[in-house]
Write a protein that holds these residues in place. Structure first.
Motif: not given
Lengths: 212, 542
Positions: A66, A69-73, A98, A100-101, A212, B16-17, B56
Motif C-alpha cells: 500500500m 501504490l499511488p493511493f498513498n499520497i 502520478d 499510474d492511476w 495521478y 495505508h494511505f 482516493v
C-alpha cells in the motif's frame, strides 16, 4: 442515630443488611491507577498455526504494498533551498507514480478534477493603457491645433482633411480598444478559472495532466 | 463513531494511505458532511492534496458524496463511512478466505481489488494473470480465461459486486427534481442495481496468454505499454468491488458450523454447512432465518462423499431440531415436506461464547460463571448469586462488584416502598447483552489502536538496528551469490555484535506477536460486531 457524633457516617439503615461488614470495605484509592496494572489472570495463549502465520504475512505484505501504490499520497515537500542531485530522480519517480492511476472522472464530482491551467498571455495592460492615454492626449492636442487652424481656412476642405486624419487616428484607437477588450476578456476567463483554484497554497503545482 | 473508533480509523488510514489522507479522513469522520471548500479550509492542506485524498477515499469506497442536501445548487458534500475504514483491519482475512475458497487466483483477484478499491474486470484479469505468470516457473504462463472463470465464480457467489454508479453532480439533480422536490442524491446502495452481479461481456479472452519473462525492465515496460494501448475490452466504466457483507456472512456461517461441530459432531456440522450453503445466495443478508429447505432438498445436495443415508439424515435433522440449548433450527410440517430453517441468530450464541471466554481470561473462570448464571436467570439478587454460583459469599461479592464496576453487569433497584430505603429495596443484578457487546467492542477497538501504536513505536525505536541487520543479510546474500571470499562477510558480521542481533531478534519477535494479537482481536471484533448488529436488528424486529 442521635448517639453518633459528627464525622461518622450516619446511614439510615443497617449496613449489614447490604452484606457489607467492617472488613469488606475496599481500601481507599490513592492516586490514579497505574498505566500498566498488574494482571490477575494470565492471558490465554495466542492462536497459532499456518492460517495465522499466513494472514500475518499477508498483512505485512499488504502494508508494504500500500505504501508503493499511488493511493498513498505524500505531502508536498517544502521548497528546497538548494538544488540537490537526487531531486532529478525523485521528480522522475514522482512522475511515474502520478501517471499510474487515473480515477474515472465520470463517477466523481467535477470539482475534484484538477483544473487545466490556462496559459495566460503575458501582456502588460498598464503599459498599454498608458500608451493609449498618451495617444489620446496627442490626439486631443492635435485636434485642438486643427481647430485653431481651421478657423482661418475654408471649413469644408479642412473638415474633410480632419475627418480623414481623425478617421485614421480613430481607427488606430479602435484597434487598440479592441485589443484591450480582447485582453480583458482573456483576463476575465483566467481569473474565473483561478477562482476555484486559487485558495490554498501550492495550487500552482496542479500540472495540466489530469492524472495521478 | 466513538473516540476509539476514530482513533483507530486514523491510524489505519495513515498506515495505508499516508498522512494527508489520514488528516482529511479523520476530519471528515469528526465533522460529518463537509464540502470541499470547508474541508480545505479546515484541514489547512493544499487544495490539490485534498482533492487527491478525496479521490482516493471515494475510489476505495470509503467516502460517498451527495449533492443538494441544502437545497438545489448547493455544493457537493462528502462523508466518510467509518465502518468501511475499519474493514481494512480485516483485509488479510478476506484475502485468506478467498484463497481457501477459490485458490491462488481468487486470492489475487480479491487482493488486487481490495488494494485498489474498485477495478474493471478486464484490468483485474490482466493484472492477476500477469502476477500469476510472474510467479510461475519459466516457460509457463497463466491463461486469461482461467482468471476470468475464477472471477465469474466470485461474482456468482456474490463475493464481488459492481460498485454503485456514482452519479456525477449536477446531471442527476435535474432529473430527480421532477419526481421529488427535495431531490437529494443520496449515495446509492449497490444492491439496488439489478445488474449488480451481472458480468459484462469482455473480449479479453481472445488474447489468451501473455509471457512475461523478467529479462529487463525495458521489455516489461514496453509490454505494459502495448497492453494499455489495446485495452478496449468493452467493460470500461463498470467497476467491481468486494462485497464485504457477503464475506461477513461467510464468516458467520463458518462460526455456526464450528459451533455445531463442537456441540454435536462433525456429521451434523456438515449437514448444517450444506443447509447454509444452499441458501447462502438466496437469503437476503439481514434476514433472521435462512430460506426454508425440505429434507429432500438437503439430502440431494449433500456431498456424496459424506455417505449419509436418508434415514440417518432424518435422525440427524431431528437431533438438530430437538437440541434445546444451542441450535435454533426450526422445523415446520409443511404439507408433506419437512422444512428447515437455520436461525441465523445462532451467531448471537457464538458471540456470547466469545465474551464468556473474554471474561474467563480477564476475571477468571468463576467470574465468568457468575456472568453465565446472570445470563441464564436474567435477574438475581446478590444472595442468590452467591448461592447459585457456589462461590464463597465474600469472593462472589468481590467478583460481582468488580463486574459491576467494569459495567459488564448492571444493577437494578426495585423499591418495595416509595421511600427507596435500601433495607426495603430489592437489588437485582442483570446482564444487558447489547450494551455489554458494545462495550467489549469498544475495548477491542482500543486494544487494536494501542497495538498499532505500540508497533509503530517498536519499529521506530529499533529502526537503526533492524536496518543494519537487513544490510548485513543482504551483503551476505550477495557475497554468496557472487562467490566472493567469505572473509569480507565475516568482517561485516563483526559489525553486528551479539546484543545487537539479540535485540533485532527480540524486536522482530515482538512485532510478530503484536500482529498475531491483532489478528486474534480482529476475529473477536468481527464476532462481537456481527453479534451486536444482529441483536440490534432483532430488537428492531420486536
Amino acid at each position: 442515630m442521635a448517639g453518633k457524633g459528627r464525622g461518622i457516617a450516619a446511614f439510615t439503615f443497617n449496613l449489614e443488611a447490604l452484606g457489607i461488614t467492617r472488613g469488606s470495605m475496599p481500601e481507599a484509592q490513592r492516586g490514579p491507577t497505574p498505566l500498566f496494572p498488574q494482571i490477575e489472570y494470565k492471558p490465554g495463549p495466542l492462536k497459532a498455526g499456518e492460517e495465522e502465520d499466513y494472514m500475518r504475512a499477508l498483512k505485512q505484505e499488504m502494508r508494504g504494498r500500500m505504501k508503493d501504490l499511488p493511493f498513498n499520497i505524500k505531502p508536498h515537500s517544502g521548497k528546497r533551498d538548494v538544488e540537490r542531485y537526487k531531486d532529478k530522480y525523485t521528480s522522475a519517480i514522482k512522475k511515474i507514480e502520478d501517471g499510474d492511476w487515473t480515477p474515472d472522472w465520470n463517477s466523481l464530482p467535477k470539482e475534484l478534477k484538477p483544473q487545466r491551467k490556462i496559459i495566460k498571455k503575458k501582456t502588460d495592460l498598464k503599459k498599454l493603457k498608458e500608451m493609449s492615454k498618451k495617444d489620446k492626449e496627442d490626439l486631443l492636442s492635435k485636434l485642438d491645433e486643427l481647430e485653431k487652424r481651421g478657423d482661418d481656412k475654408s471649413d469644408e476642405e479642412d473638415e474633410a482633411k480632419v475627418e480623414k486624419k481623425g478617421d485614421g487616428e480613430e481607427d488606430e484607437i479602435e484597434g487598440e480598444l479592441e485589443e484591450e477588450e480582447v485582453e480583458e476578456d482573456n483576463d476575465y476567463i483566467a481569473s474565473y478559472f483561478e477562482d476555484g483554484d486559487d485558495f490554498g497554497a501550492g495550487s500552482d503545482d496542479n500540472i495540466d495532466e489530469a492524472t495521478y | 463513531m466513538t473516540a476509539q473508533e476514530e482513533r483507530l480509523c486514523g491510524l489505519l488510514l495513515q498506515e495505508h494511505f499516508g498522512e494527508v489522507v489520514e488528516k482529511v479522513g479523520t476530519h471528515l469522520l469528526c465533522n460529518g458532511n463537509l464540502n470541499l471548500r470547508a474541508l480545505v479550509h479546515e484541514t489547512k492542506l493544499p487544495l490539490d492534496l485534498v482533492k487527491k485524498s478525496v479521490c482516493v477515499l471515494v475510489q476505495q469506497g470509503m467516502c460517498t458524496f451527495c449533492t443538494g442536501r441544502r437545497g438545489p445548487g448547493a455544493p457537493v458534500e462528502y462523508q466518510i463511512c467509518g465502518e468501511k475504514v475499519l474493514h481494512m483491519l480485516r483485509y488479510p482475512r478476506y484475502i485468506y478466505t478467498a484463497k481457501s475458497l477459490y485458490g491462488d487466483t481468487g486470492e489475487l483477484i480479491v487482493e488486487e481489488i481490495l488494494q485498489r478499491g474498485q477495478m474493471t474486470m478486464s484490468n483485474t484479469v490482466s493484472t492477476v494473470a500477469d502476477r500469476l505468470t510472474h510467479n510461475m516457473p519459466e516457460g509457463q504462463c497463466m491463461d486469461y480465461s482461467e482468471v476470468v472463470t475464477a472471477f465469474s465464480r466470485l461474482v456468482e457467489t456474490h463475493f464481488l459486486q459492481r460498485s454503485a454508479p456514482m452519479t456525477p453532480a449536477g446531471s442527476s439533480t435535474s432529473g430527480g427534481a421532477d419526481s421529488n422536490p427535495p431531490s437529494v442524491t443520496e449515495p446509492i446502495q449497490p444492491e439496488t442495481n439489478p445488474d449488480c452481479y451481472k458480468l459484462p461481456y469482455i473480449n479479453i479472452s481472445g488474447k489468451g496468454k501473455r509471457t512475461r519473462s523478467d529479462d529487463g525492465d525495458a521489455e516489461q515496460s514496453t509490454a505494459k505499454k502495448a497492453k494499455t494501448d489495446n485495452s478496449e475490452s468493452g467493460d470500461e466504466g463498470i467497476y467491481w468491488q468486494v462485497n464485504f457483507e457477503r464475506f461477513h456472512l461467510h464468516f458467520r456461517d463458518q462460526a455456526i458450523i464450528s459451533a455445531v461441530a463442537s456441540k454435536l459432531d462433525q456429521t451434523s456440522s456438515e449437514i448444517v454447512r450444506t443447509m447454509l450453503r444452499m441458501s447462502e445466495v438466496t437469503t437476503p443478508a439481514n434476514a433472521a432465518f435462512t430460506q426454508a429447505l425440505s429434507a429432500n432438498e438437503i439430502f440431494r445436495s449433500l456431498p456424496s462423499t459424506y455417505n449419509i443415508a436418508r434415514p440417518i439424515l432424518d435422525q440427524y435433522l431431528t437431533l438438530l431440531v430437538d437440541d434445546p440449548v444451542c441450535l435454533h433450527i426450526y422445523s415446520q410440517i409443511h404439507a408433506t415436506s419437512f422444512l428447515m430453517t437455520v436461525c441465523v441468530h445462532l451467531c448471537s450464541l457464538v458471540g456470547l461464547c466469545h465474551y464468556l471466554a473474554m471474561l474467563c481470561v480477564r476475571f477468571g473462570s468463576r467470574s465468568a460463571r457468575i456472568f453465565r448464571l446472570l445470563l441464564r436467570k436474567r435477574h438475581l439478587e446478590q444472595k442468590q448469586v452467591e448461592d447459585f454460583a457456589m462461590v464463597p459469599a465474600k469472593e462472589a461479592k468481590d467478583m460481582l462488584y468488580k463486574l459491576l464496576s467494569e459495567n459488564l453487569v448492571q444493577l437494578q433497584e426495585i423499591p418495595k416502598t416509595p421511600d427507596h430505603a435500601p433495607s426495603r429495596t430489592f437489588y437485582l443484578y442483570t446482564v444487558n447483552q447489547l450494551p455489554t457487546a458494545r462495550l467489549l467492542l469498544q475495548h477491542c477497538y482500543k486494544t487494536v489502536g494501542n497495538l498499532i501504536e505500540r508497533r509503530l513505536y517498536e519499529t521506530k525505536e529499533n529502526k537503526q538496528t533492524s536496518e543494519k541487520s537487513m544490510i548485513i543479510t543482504k551483503i551476505g546474500i550477495s557475497c554468496s551469490t557472487t562467490g566472493r571470499s567469505p572473509l569480507s562477510y565475516t568482517k561485516v558480521c563483526v559489525w553486528s555484535t551479539c546484543p545487537k542481533t539479540l535485540q533485532v531478534f527480540v524486536c522482530s519477535l515482538h512485532l510478530v506477536k503484536l500482529m498475531s494479537v491483532n489478528n486474534c482481536i480482529d476475529n473477536c471484533n468481527r464476532v462481537l460486531f456481527s453479534h451486536g448488529s444482529s441483536n440490534a436488528r432483532a430488537c428492531r424486529l420486536k
